[in-house]
Write a protein that holds these residues in place. Structure first.
Motif, short mmCIF file in Angstrom:
data_model
loop_
_atom_site.label_atom_id
_atom_site.label_comp_id
_atom_site.label_asym_id
_atom_site.label_seq_id
_atom_site.Cartn_x
_atom_site.Cartn_y
_atom_site.Cartn_z
N ASP A 16 0.80 -1.23 0.00
CA ASP A 16 0.00 0.00 0.00
C ASP A 16 0.84 1.28 0.00
N GLU A 17 2.16 1.15 -0.10
CA GLU A 17 3.03 2.33 -0.21
C GLU A 17 3.34 2.55 -1.69
N PRO A 18 3.80 3.75 -2.04
CA PRO A 18 4.26 3.95 -3.42
C PRO A 18 5.42 3.00 -3.71
N PHE A 19 5.40 2.35 -4.89
CA PHE A 19 6.42 1.35 -5.24
C PHE A 19 7.79 2.00 -5.34
N ASN A 21 9.57 3.57 -3.16
CA ASN A 21 9.78 4.86 -2.49
C ASN A 21 11.13 4.79 -1.76
N GLU A 22 11.54 5.90 -1.17
CA GLU A 22 12.87 5.98 -0.53
C GLU A 22 13.06 4.90 0.54
N ARG A 23 12.01 4.63 1.31
CA ARG A 23 12.14 3.63 2.38
C ARG A 23 12.33 2.24 1.79
N GLN A 24 11.56 1.90 0.77
CA GLN A 24 11.70 0.58 0.15
C GLN A 24 13.08 0.44 -0.48
N VAL A 25 13.53 1.45 -1.19
CA VAL A 25 14.85 1.40 -1.82
C VAL A 25 15.93 1.20 -0.76
N GLU A 26 15.84 1.94 0.33
CA GLU A 26 16.84 1.81 1.41
C GLU A 26 16.75 0.43 2.06
N TYR A 27 15.53 -0.09 2.24
CA TYR A 27 15.35 -1.43 2.81
C TYR A 27 16.09 -2.46 1.96
N PHE A 28 15.89 -2.42 0.63
CA PHE A 28 16.52 -3.40 -0.24
C PHE A 28 18.03 -3.16 -0.35
N ARG A 29 18.46 -1.91 -0.32
CA ARG A 29 19.91 -1.61 -0.35
C ARG A 29 20.57 -2.26 0.87
N ARG A 30 19.98 -2.06 2.04
CA ARG A 30 20.56 -2.63 3.27
C ARG A 30 20.53 -4.15 3.24
N LYS A 31 19.43 -4.72 2.75
CA LYS A 31 19.30 -6.17 2.65
C LYS A 31 20.41 -6.73 1.75
N LEU A 32 20.63 -6.09 0.62
CA LEU A 32 21.67 -6.54 -0.33
C LEU A 32 23.07 -6.38 0.27
N PRO A 108 6.65 -3.43 -12.41
CA PRO A 108 7.22 -3.66 -11.08
C PRO A 108 7.28 -5.15 -10.75
N ILE A 109 8.36 -5.56 -10.11
CA ILE A 109 8.50 -6.92 -9.58
C ILE A 109 7.84 -6.91 -8.21
N SER A 110 7.08 -7.94 -7.88
CA SER A 110 6.35 -7.93 -6.60
C SER A 110 7.31 -7.80 -5.42
N LEU A 111 6.85 -7.08 -4.41
CA LEU A 111 7.67 -6.89 -3.20
C LEU A 111 7.98 -8.23 -2.54
#
Length: 140
Positions: A16-19, A21-32, A108-111
């Protein structure tokens, strides 16, 4: 330069967030980055183990067993090296603003897929089509 994004420990990307967005990008950056760090640490441990493990073993069966173990370690390490390259490619896609989008369809690839496989470059549907085509050509 990018600003620091604050993420809570329990943050998980939500549909339900914009695909991307900054938080999602940062989440995946940290995960990687965490995944890459763990792989590199494993790799260092493997190298140290292989260097420490070099010794003369008089028994042929023991020596063969040790060589099999070493070969398996080296194969695993090679797989990890390839995985690190894919992680680096995903981090580049993040920097270029292309992360999270299918390289085939642009959709978009699913979250859920990205969370399970953060190096994914295709949507599940595109990946399945790709694998079916690959299987057909392999059977030739």
């Amino acid at each position: 330069m990018k600003q620091d994004v604050v993420l809570s420990e329990d943050y998980t990307p939500a549909e339900d967030e914009p695909f991307m967005n900054e938080r999602q990008v940062e989440y995946f950056r940290r995960k990687l980055l965490t995944w890459k760090s763990e792989l590199l640490e494993d790799s260092r441990d493997t190298i140290e183990g292989l260097q420490d493990g070099t010794r003369a073993i008089p028994d042929v069966a023991d020596r063969a067993s040790e060589e099999t173990d070493r070969a398996l370690e080296l194969r695993t390490r090679d797989r990890q090296r390839k995985l690190v390259a894919k992680i680096d490619a995903a981090l580049r896609r993040i920097d270029e603003g292309e992360y999270g989008y299918c390289e085939v369809t642009g959709e978009p690839i699913s979250l859920k897929r990205l969370d399970a496989r953060p190096i994914a470059t295709m949507s599940l549907e595109a990946q399945e089509r790709h694998e079916r085509r690959e299987k057909v050509h392999r059977d030739d």
